[in-house]
Design an enzyme around this catalytic site. Sequence first.
Site, mmCIF file in Angstrom:
data_model
loop_
_atom_site.group_PDB
_atom_site.id
_atom_site.type_symbol
_atom_site.label_atom_id
_atom_site.label_comp_id
_atom_site.label_asym_id
_atom_site.label_seq_id
_atom_site.Cartn_x
_atom_site.Cartn_y
_atom_site.Cartn_z
ATOM 1 N N GLY A 216 52.345 43.564 43.708
ATOM 2 C CA GLY A 216 51.899 44.378 44.836
ATOM 3 C C GLY A 216 51.423 43.503 45.984
ATOM 4 N N GLU B 204 42.764 43.156 47.370
ATOM 5 C CA GLU B 204 42.974 41.720 47.641
ATOM 6 C C GLU B 204 41.782 41.143 48.391
ATOM 7 O OE1 GLU B 204 45.260 40.653 45.869
ATOM 8 O OE2 GLU B 204 46.249 42.582 45.553
HETATM 9 N N1 B3K Z 1 46.485 38.616 41.359
HETATM 10 C C1 B3K Z 1 47.751 39.184 41.778
HETATM 11 C C2 B3K Z 1 48.720 39.298 40.661
HETATM 12 C C3 B3K Z 1 49.760 38.265 40.641
HETATM 13 C C4 B3K Z 1 50.832 38.609 39.643
HETATM 14 C C5 B3K Z 1 51.332 37.434 38.928
HETATM 15 N N2 B3K Z 1 52.443 37.734 38.048
HETATM 16 C C6 B3K Z 1 47.599 40.517 42.395
HETATM 17 C C7 B3K Z 1 46.301 41.184 42.202
HETATM 18 O O1 B3K Z 1 45.953 41.622 41.130
HETATM 19 O O2 B3K Z 1 45.559 41.259 43.144
HETATM 20 ZN ZN ZN Z 2 43.952 41.761 41.511
#
Ligand code: B3K
Ligand code: ZN
Length: 875
Positions: free
Chosen positions: A264, A301
């Site tokens: 995402g 995020e």
């Molecule tokens: N931390 C990223 C996820 C990345 C996926 C790696 N396969 C998105 C999130 O959870 O904010």
């Molecule tokens: Zn996350």
Amino acid sequence: MTEPVEKHLKDYKRPDFNVETVELHVDICETETHVTATLGVAKSPEAAEGAPFLLDGKELELLEIEVDGRTLSEVDYTLEGEVLTLPGMPEAFSLKTKVKIHPETNTSLEGLYFADGTFLTQCEAEGFRRITFFPDRPDVMSSYRCTVVADKAKYPVLLANGNLVEEGALADGRHFATWEDPHKKPSYLFAMVAGDLACRKDSFTTASGREVALRFYVDHQDADKCEHAIESLKKSMAWDEETFGLEYDLDIYMVVATHSFNAGAMENKGLNVFNSKYVLAKPETATDTDFQNIEGVIGHEYFHNWTGNRVTLCNWFQLSLKEGLTVFRDQEFSSDMGSRAVKRISDVRVLRAAQFPEDAGPMAHPIRPESYIEMNNFYTATVYNKGAEVIRMIHTFLGPDAFRKGMDLYFERHDGGAVACEEFVKAMEDASGVDLTRFRLWYSQAGTPKVTVDRAYDAETKHYTLTFTQAVPDTPGQSNKKPMQIPVKMGLIGADGMPIPLTLEGESAQGPLERVLSFSANMESFTFTGVEDEPIPSLFRGFSAPVTKVVDFTEEELIFLMGNDPDPFNRWDAAQQLFADTILGMVADVRDDKKLSLSEPLVAAVKKTLTHDTLDKALIAQALTLPSETELGDRMAHIDVDGIHAAREFVADTLAEKLKMSWRAVFEECADDGPYTLDSESIARRRLKSLCLTYLARVETPITTFEAFASATNMTDELAALTVLSDLDAEESEKAMGLFYEAWKADTLVLDKWFMTQATSKRPGTLERVKALAEHPDFDIKNPNKVRSLIGAFCQGNPWHFHRKDGKGYDLLADTVITLNAINPSIAARMASGFNRWKRYDEERQGLMKARLERIKNTENLASGVFEIVSKALI
Ligand code: B3K
Ligand code: ZN
């Protein structure tokens, strides 16, 4: 093929070498990219005597390697598989490597890749090792300085984490930019971008008065679709200051949108990379749900900047430390921005549809997994959504004030550190004085606890007793589990609909009208005194624990709760239980070819809810949406695909027919000719209107649905009508699909909706159409959004067609997994999990699915992630 190895939490050790500084020089050319990395390395005081320095590297061509300016010869190091080993290193040294990589042909979308004209990175979880040799693990935290070099005309925008410290022109039309990140970070948070992108600018002033520059980088034609995302970011920043006292810590916050992204979005420090579907929106192209998702993901995020970045993970087993907590934070943010109850219901729907099946399948794992083969396979609903439920339960037990104190203590202790889930629980415990010893089992035990509730009323003593029994099911590698500590938020309702005081036996003062019981034994009773008449219990209010509850409610009692429970979540839940009981109760009759009939009280209850004049229209819409075929299947030990489909269709058709006038009247009432606005009330009106349309289409001529489609002035209404039309076997359906395509063929995100609507259609011949659409010029197997919209939507969102008895649905999935295995292993593995529930079906289908799983498993050069999914499914 050698079998991939499984990594275990119990084997975790802190690194022997720390990388203090990283200097990267990334020279991008059309057919290759050169990466020079200079690492300032120091041996850890705890390092074992003679421990070598180990670096990860994947698909890198090593061109040069130097230690403290001395070129190493091949006897000085070993490079085997994906590990570079440097023995005999001094206490502190500088390591310089130069590698050649090929982003232009990297279709995995991990590491540095080229898509739609832009170079960009995705490093979480283990993508940094595709850029340079590095100890690619989250407990190695370094200061980064990164110079990006590329052709100026083609890639005028050059970005990396942190602040821009230098830029300038070079020979041959090339240019460079150097970025420095003042915060230490693990390699998974590294990011860089080179492209020709439009930049939308804004700013935010923090509570302490610092001005932060906000920059959104998108394709030039999308520059007019950033407004909502920018506003969402500003709201997130303000919310985190108000709710948790957390301010942003850099002078610039950048977001880059790409159409080619595996997930995402990604929280890289100061430089988020987003799947464009979670940035771009305007009313003509995005639905209300899209707008809400954008707000949620932008928030998510952003919130990672503290929960994930400032305090990061010591190893990947702790992923839920950042993801569960950050999902909890984004859920709270969205609840505060819109309707809390509506948000809660949609979150629980996701949990039940995605996490409960996962918890009951071959990949079941605790929110802190004990082992993994491919980390990418553990970005799951369990780690994310159940992880958020675990945080929510802590919040419920502690209350908001103590929870906030726990958060403060967590940051005070661990800011700048790489820690484990345990540190979070400990901070919560220490700040509140609440003992969470038994609660910790939620981190280590997988499986959804089943809680059975027995009720007993003693009219003589006026005592009312609730007896709870819990069973935590066995899951792969775990059996004989201990009872969990479960918060039961509850109330008792009298026959007059009024709440009854909850005075527990032994208490002298009259109790409150709602309380949280802590249930942590295999079986435990709670007796309430002074209960004048037999009440109806309202249990697990707001879904206070991620469990399945079994209460022997009658239809009459569920209808009562649906209309009287003061807790909006439980009203919805009662309606869902009622529908599920009704539909599942019919499945056997469908099998025996018996005539079906729907109870009059149920129809009356639906009518009462539909025409309720004070209830939130969004809640009405949620309550009257029938559980999906997938959710219904999950409630059955052996899933009867055809029986569920037929029974659910019968209930929908009957409700449509019997309440025809009401659906029509409410539909008209919800009509709105004014301009599109995004407030909760307007969204609620559109939701209810769409629901009415789904029922009306079952009884009215397709022409009326087509009219709703043709007269729509925003994407929410347009897509709702198109979705309804897509189920109809009528010429209007084809006509609408054609018009929609013509109108939106230039907008790739809208085309995703076009693919998805056709993939989830109930019309006969859907599989054949999906296969034809996979050959459509606008479909692209290399683009994850397209794969998810067409093949993913068909296999996961259209159970009746996917589970066709001839196995052709299964062939489509297996073929797709095998093709994707060579293109994008991470998406291939995700798709492969579409077979995870195979053992829950009839023998014939089991055989068909098993054969496809075996076919995948025997594929040459099978990626470790796909191997993990299919081999675990086959056990
Ligand atoms: N931390 C990223 C996820 C990345 C996926 C790696 N396969 C998105 C999130 O959870 O904010
Ligand atoms: Zn996350």
